[in-house]
Motif scaffolding. Structure first.
Motif, PDB file in Angstrom:
ATOM      1  N   ARG A  31       0.989  -1.148   0.078  1.00 44.55           N
ATOM      2  CA  ARG A  31      -0.091  -0.066  -0.074  1.00 44.55           C
ATOM      3  C   ARG A  31       0.965   1.510  -0.312  1.00 44.55           C
ATOM      4  O   ARG A  31       0.551   1.915  -0.754  1.00 44.55           O
ATOM      5  N   LEU A  34       6.324   4.067   4.603  1.00 46.83           N
ATOM      6  CA  LEU A  34       7.111   5.522   5.161  1.00 46.83           C
ATOM      7  C   LEU A  34       7.817   5.365   6.214  1.00 46.83           C
ATOM      8  O   LEU A  34       8.972   4.613   6.235  1.00 46.83           O
ATOM      9  N   TYR A  36      10.159   6.967   9.266  1.00 42.78           N
ATOM     10  CA  TYR A  36       9.770   7.725  10.187  1.00 42.78           C
ATOM     11  C   TYR A  36      11.491   8.051  10.781  1.00 42.78           C
ATOM     12  O   TYR A  36      12.432   7.796  10.837  1.00 42.78           O
ATOM     13  N   PRO A  43       8.848   8.311  17.758  1.00 38.82           N
ATOM     14  CA  PRO A  43       9.033   7.962  16.452  1.00 38.82           C
ATOM     15  C   PRO A  43       8.158   9.365  15.543  1.00 38.82           C
ATOM     16  O   PRO A  43       6.900   9.930  15.367  1.00 38.82           O
ATOM     17  N   MET A  48       5.840   9.724   3.100  1.00 43.43           N
ATOM     18  CA  MET A  48       4.777   8.729   2.866  1.00 43.43           C
ATOM     19  C   MET A  48       4.873   8.778   1.442  1.00 43.43           C
ATOM     20  O   MET A  48       5.026   9.626   0.711  1.00 43.43           O
ATOM     21  N   TYR A  97      -4.523  -2.796   7.887  1.00 43.42           N
ATOM     22  CA  TYR A  97      -4.083  -0.933   8.769  1.00 43.42           C
ATOM     23  C   TYR A  97      -3.016  -1.607   9.769  1.00 43.42           C
ATOM     24  O   TYR A  97      -2.937  -1.188  10.665  1.00 43.42           O
TER      25      TYR A  97
ATOM     26  N   TYR B  31      -8.326   3.389  14.471  1.00 42.50           N
ATOM     27  CA  TYR B  31      -7.497   2.676  14.589  1.00 42.50           C
ATOM     28  C   TYR B  31      -6.980   2.546  15.618  1.00 42.50           C
ATOM     29  O   TYR B  31      -5.731   3.756  15.447  1.00 42.50           O
ATOM     30  N   TYR B  33      -2.347   1.223  18.161  1.00 37.60           N
ATOM     31  CA  TYR B  33      -1.598  -0.043  18.369  1.00 37.60           C
ATOM     32  C   TYR B  33      -0.740  -0.097  19.159  1.00 37.60           C
ATOM     33  O   TYR B  33      -0.981   1.157  20.122  1.00 37.60           O
ATOM     34  N   TYR B  35       3.417  -1.290  20.242  1.00 42.44           N
ATOM     35  CA  TYR B  35       3.914  -1.531  20.151  1.00 42.44           C
ATOM     36  C   TYR B  35       4.937  -1.518  21.446  1.00 42.44           C
ATOM     37  O   TYR B  35       4.871  -0.543  21.877  1.00 42.44           O
ATOM     38  N   TYR B  48      -3.332  -4.985  18.289  1.00 40.79           N
ATOM     39  CA  TYR B  48      -4.227  -3.232  17.577  1.00 40.79           C
ATOM     40  C   TYR B  48      -5.596  -3.064  17.324  1.00 40.79           C
ATOM     41  O   TYR B  48      -6.186  -4.709  18.191  1.00 40.79           O
ATOM     42  N   SER B  96      -6.754   7.588   7.772  1.00 38.97           N
ATOM     43  CA  SER B  96      -7.005   5.735   6.595  1.00 38.97           C
ATOM     44  C   SER B  96      -7.162   6.772   5.898  1.00 38.97           C
ATOM     45  O   SER B  96      -8.844   6.922   6.137  1.00 38.97           O
ATOM     46  N   GLY B  98      -8.072   6.287   1.935  1.00 40.38           N
ATOM     47  CA  GLY B  98      -8.185   5.677   1.011  1.00 40.38           C
ATOM     48  C   GLY B  98      -6.725   4.902   0.634  1.00 40.38           C
ATOM     49  O   GLY B  98      -6.135   4.573   1.562  1.00 40.38           O
ATOM     50  N   VAL B  99      -5.898   5.244  -0.025  1.00 42.59           N
ATOM     51  CA  VAL B  99      -4.505   5.130  -0.094  1.00 42.59           C
ATOM     52  C   VAL B  99      -4.055   5.447   0.670  1.00 42.59           C
ATOM     53  O   VAL B  99      -2.572   4.767   0.903  1.00 42.59           O
ATOM     54  N   SER B 100      -4.128   6.201   1.304  1.00 39.15           N
ATOM     55  CA  SER B 100      -3.411   6.934   2.256  1.00 39.15           C
ATOM     56  C   SER B 100      -3.282   6.361   4.165  1.00 39.15           C
ATOM     57  O   SER B 100      -4.479   5.889   4.483  1.00 39.15           O
ATOM     58  N   TYR B 101      -2.265   5.656   4.184  1.00 37.98           N
ATOM     59  CA  TYR B 101      -2.180   5.518   5.315  1.00 37.98           C
ATOM     60  C   TYR B 101      -1.330   5.820   6.615  1.00 37.98           C
ATOM     61  O   TYR B 101       0.130   5.890   6.255  1.00 37.98           O
ATOM     62  N   GLU B 102      -1.294   6.607   7.269  1.00 42.73           N
ATOM     63  CA  GLU B 102      -0.412   6.724   8.283  1.00 42.73           C
ATOM     64  C   GLU B 102      -0.737   6.625   9.899  1.00 42.73           C
ATOM     65  O   GLU B 102      -1.326   6.644  10.066  1.00 42.73           O
ATOM     66  N   GLN B 103       0.417   6.494  10.840  1.00 41.74           N
ATOM     67  CA  GLN B 103       0.587   5.970  12.276  1.00 41.74           C
ATOM     68  C   GLN B 103       0.854   7.597  13.405  1.00 41.74           C
ATOM     69  O   GLN B 103       1.801   7.482  12.238  1.00 41.74           O
ATOM     70  N   TYR B 104       0.728   8.300  14.024  1.00 41.86           N
ATOM     71  CA  TYR B 104       1.526   9.156  15.068  1.00 41.86           C
ATOM     72  C   TYR B 104       1.350   8.484  16.071  1.00 41.86           C
ATOM     73  O   TYR B 104       0.528   7.748  16.792  1.00 41.86           O
ATOM     74  N   PHE B 105       3.241   8.475  17.151  1.00 37.96           N
ATOM     75  CA  PHE B 105       3.180   7.568  18.304  1.00 37.96           C
ATOM     76  C   PHE B 105       2.901   9.402  19.773  1.00 37.96           C
ATOM     77  O   PHE B 105       2.914  10.002  19.084  1.00 37.96           O
ATOM     78  N   GLY B 106       2.576   8.036  20.396  1.00 36.88           N
ATOM     79  CA  GLY B 106       2.386   8.411  22.004  1.00 36.88           C
ATOM     80  C   GLY B 106       3.479   9.157  22.005  1.00 36.88           C
ATOM     81  O   GLY B 106       4.444   8.625  21.350  1.00 36.88           O
TER      82      GLY B 106
END
Lengths: 111, 114
Positions: A31, A34, A36, A43, A48, A97, B31, B33, B35, B48, B96, B98-106
């Protein structure tokens, strides 16, 4: 099983040098990829790259994605001591995801 | 930081005790997660969630459980802490579109099991 490999594991450069970090991947139904940056904390998101956006640039940082050869490169030009960090690469797949992370590259920039 | 907080930020506990880490987000992300990060391993997914009460295992889920009773909170529980669970734990809501998918961390929780 999805696989993300970063190289080198670590490197040391001097201020002003150019750094090239590599990330190769083997995943099903790619997909996006990314990048970081992680200093002594969580991070932070850099770039992307997707099928519709295979090149990104922000200041001294730039990244490309080669979907045919299954790798990405992160370049840092004119490095500064503030660029010292762990750089993480992660890949997302269409199936779900979740992100699969590489082990990271530790960059140390010496004054 | 997408309005992400983690608590506690640091904890020292003894082997065999239960521990719960909390992640709270204010952006209504579907969503979330958990880690763990250890030297040489990058970030490894524990569990998750893809919605309230909807959770699934990641690659290193043994010894951990999670719960999500509200959109904004995602709890990670170590049922009986072991020294191998000494690590830094990060929570990450995901976006999320569409094609975009990002995660931001605590900010992370540093857990030491003695």
């Amino acid at each position: 099983e999805d696989k993300v490999v970063q190289s080198p594991l670590s490197l040391v450069v001097h201020e002003g040098d150019t750094v090239t970090l590599n990330c190769s991947y083997e995943v099903t139904n790619f997909r996006s990829l990314l990048w970081y940056k992680q200093e002594k904390k969580a991070p932070t998101f850099l770039f992307m790259l997707t099928s519709s956006g295979i090149e990104k640039k922000s200041g001294r940082l730039s990244s490309i994605l080669d979907k045919k050869e299954l790798f990405s490169i992160l370049n840092i030009t004119a490095t500064q001591t503030g660029d010292s960090a762990i750089y993480l690469c992660a890949v997302a797949t269409i199936n779900d995801y979740k992100l699969s992370f590489g082990a990271g590259t530790t960059v140390t920039v010496r004054a | 930081d997408a309005g992400i907080t983690q608590s506690p930020r640091h904890k020292v506990t003894e082997t065999g005790t239960p521990v719960t880490l909390r992640c709270h987000q204010t952006e209504n992300h579907r969503y979330m997660y958990w880690y763990r990060q250890d030297p040489g391993h990058g970030l490894r997914l524990i569990h998750y969630s893809y919605g309230v009460k909807d959770t699934d295992k990641g690659e290193v889920s043994d010894g951990y459980s999670v719960s999500r009773s509200k959109t904004e909170d995602f709890l990670l529980t170590l049922e009986s802490a072991t020294s191998s669970q000494t690590s830094v734990y990060f929570c990450a809501p995901g976006t999320s579109g569409g094609v975009s998918y990002e995660q931001y961390f605590g900010p992370g929780t540093r857990l030491t099991v003695t």
